[in-house]
Design a protein around this motif. Structure first.
Motif, short mmCIF file in Angstrom:
data_model
loop_
_atom_site.label_atom_id
_atom_site.label_comp_id
_atom_site.label_asym_id
_atom_site.label_seq_id
_atom_site.Cartn_x
_atom_site.Cartn_y
_atom_site.Cartn_z
N GLY A 187 33.25 82.20 102.34
CA GLY A 187 32.95 80.93 102.98
C GLY A 187 33.36 79.74 102.13
N ALA A 188 33.17 79.87 100.82
CA ALA A 188 33.56 78.80 99.90
C ALA A 188 35.07 78.58 99.95
N GLY A 189 35.81 79.68 99.92
CA GLY A 189 37.26 79.57 99.97
C GLY A 189 37.75 78.99 101.29
N ALA A 190 37.14 79.41 102.39
CA ALA A 190 37.54 78.91 103.71
C ALA A 190 37.27 77.42 103.83
N GLY A 191 36.14 76.96 103.29
CA GLY A 191 35.81 75.54 103.36
C GLY A 191 36.82 74.69 102.62
N ILE A 192 37.20 75.12 101.42
CA ILE A 192 38.17 74.36 100.64
C ILE A 192 39.55 74.41 101.29
N ALA A 193 39.93 75.58 101.82
CA ALA A 193 41.21 75.68 102.51
C ALA A 193 41.24 74.78 103.74
N ASP A 194 40.10 74.65 104.42
CA ASP A 194 40.02 73.77 105.58
C ASP A 194 40.21 72.31 105.17
N ASP A 195 39.61 71.93 104.06
CA ASP A 195 39.79 70.56 103.56
C ASP A 195 41.25 70.30 103.20
N MET A 196 41.89 71.29 102.60
CA MET A 196 43.31 71.16 102.27
C MET A 196 44.14 71.02 103.54
N HIS A 197 43.83 71.84 104.53
CA HIS A 197 44.60 71.86 105.78
C HIS A 197 44.47 70.54 106.53
N LYS A 198 43.29 69.92 106.47
CA LYS A 198 43.05 68.67 107.19
C LYS A 198 43.47 67.43 106.42
N GLY A 199 43.92 67.61 105.19
CA GLY A 199 44.36 66.48 104.40
C GLY A 199 43.24 65.70 103.73
N LEU A 200 42.08 66.33 103.60
CA LEU A 200 40.96 65.63 102.99
C LEU A 200 41.23 65.31 101.53
N ILE A 201 42.02 66.13 100.87
CA ILE A 201 42.34 65.88 99.46
C ILE A 201 43.12 64.58 99.33
N ASP A 202 43.97 64.27 100.31
CA ASP A 202 44.72 63.01 100.26
C ASP A 202 43.79 61.80 100.28
N ARG A 203 42.65 61.94 100.96
CA ARG A 203 41.69 60.83 100.99
C ARG A 203 41.02 60.65 99.64
N PHE A 204 40.75 61.74 98.95
CA PHE A 204 40.12 61.65 97.64
C PHE A 204 41.08 61.13 96.57
N ARG A 205 42.37 61.19 96.85
CA ARG A 205 43.35 60.81 95.85
C ARG A 205 43.19 59.35 95.43
N SER A 206 42.80 58.50 96.36
CA SER A 206 42.69 57.07 96.07
C SER A 206 41.35 56.69 95.45
N LEU A 207 40.42 57.65 95.35
CA LEU A 207 39.09 57.34 94.83
C LEU A 207 39.05 57.51 93.31
N PRO A 208 38.28 56.65 92.63
CA PRO A 208 38.18 56.73 91.16
C PRO A 208 37.21 57.82 90.72
N MET A 209 37.64 59.04 90.78
CA MET A 209 36.79 60.16 90.37
C MET A 209 37.63 61.23 89.69
N ALA A 210 36.96 62.02 88.88
CA ALA A 210 37.65 63.12 88.23
C ALA A 210 38.06 64.15 89.27
N ARG A 211 39.22 64.76 89.09
CA ARG A 211 39.72 65.73 90.07
C ARG A 211 38.77 66.92 90.19
N GLY A 212 38.18 67.34 89.08
CA GLY A 212 37.27 68.48 89.15
C GLY A 212 35.97 68.19 89.87
N ALA A 213 35.65 66.89 90.06
CA ALA A 213 34.39 66.52 90.70
C ALA A 213 34.35 66.98 92.15
N VAL A 214 35.49 66.96 92.82
CA VAL A 214 35.54 67.38 94.23
C VAL A 214 35.17 68.86 94.35
N LEU A 215 35.77 69.68 93.50
CA LEU A 215 35.48 71.11 93.55
C LEU A 215 34.06 71.40 93.09
N THR A 216 33.58 70.67 92.10
CA THR A 216 32.21 70.88 91.64
C THR A 216 31.21 70.57 92.74
#
Length: 258
Positions: free
Chosen positions: A69-98
């Motif tokens: 389930g954890a893997g599917a959730g992250i893959a879904d975020d990748m597929h929907k482009g959610l990572i692109d939205r986090f790209r502009s935010l001032p946060m550490a990259r590992g914070a999203v996965l944490t």
């Protein structure tokens, strides 16, 4: 007007319910179908003795199967482009996965609570003090958190949530069944017994049986170090898995985000 697509975490109650179906089925099937046929040293063919022997394995299987389930959730975020939205935010990259893995940990904790209630209803009992029982569930949650990082790496490595689900499950079946979760490892062929005794999954199962007081009197403990010191082995395995797979997952995330 088009409504925004709901985020997977908004389906939280349904995810908990579906996540409980499989472990509950295992409890019922193994307890009532196989319980009188599997000989546990120290407990014989007693269904109640096997039920207490079994539950640590079911708990451990539940937290590790949450990896898919954890893997599917992250893959879904990748597929929907959610990572692109986090790209502009001032946060550490590992914070999203944490944040993702901690959210999965909360869901796993709730699942364990409900499953423990079901286990009590079918006759499971603990025979140690509250502190040891709580420590057993703490080890289970730590292992679940560690395995969620494996799921994170799988989710970042595939293209679709469906592939993440399949990739998250296919290796878990040999991991959980070549172990002491459902049958004593002493009954296995020599090479499988060695694998089972050094399996991190077996270590957490053995540790929980000790902490819950569910090891039958006279149960032979294998000579392998993880079985002789299962609590320490569980802690070491969990920390090692977190360190290795968190590093790999964050590195993979940065590459995907570049």
């Amino acid at each position: 007007m088009l409504q925004p697509e709901p985020h997977p975490r908004t389906l939280f109650p349904e995810m908990v319910i579906f996540g409980l179906i499989q472990p509950i089925m295992f409890v019922v099937l193994f307890s009532y179908v196989f319980g009188g046929s599997i000989n546990v040293p120290g407990a014989g063919l007693s269904p109640s003795g096997y039920r207490e022997f079994l539950m640590a394995g079911i708990f451990a299987q539940t937290v590790t199967f949450a990896t898919a389930g954890a893997g599917a959730g992250i893959a879904d975020d990748m597929h929907k482009g959610l990572i692109d939205r986090f790209r502009s935010l001032p946060m550490a990259r590992g914070a999203v996965l944490t944040g993702r893995t901690l959210a999965d940990l909360v869901q796993t904790a709730l699942t364990l609570v409900v499953l423990a209630v079901v286990a009590v209803l079918v006759g499971w009992r603990t025979h140690e003090n509250f502190g040891k029982v709580l420590a057993g569930f703490g080890l289970l949650l730590l292992l679940g958190y560690a395995f969620s990082w494996i799921g994170a790496l799988i989710g970042l490595s595939v293209r679709t949530p469906e592939a993440a689900t399949s990739g998250g499950l296919i290796w878990l079946f040999p991991l959980t069944f070549i172990s002491n979760a459902f049958v004593p490892s002493e009954n296995m062929p020599a090479f499988l017994r060695t694998i089972a005794n050094w399996n991190p999954f077996s270590a957490i199962v053995q540790a929980c049986r000790q902490l819950f007081g569910n090891l039958p009197a006279g149960y032979p403990v294998p000579d392998a170090w993880p079985m002789q010191h299962p609590v320490w082995a569980s802690l070491l395995w969990s920390v090692l898995i977190v360190v290795v797979f968190r590093t790999l997952a964050v590195r993979k995330y940065r590459r995907a985000d570049a």
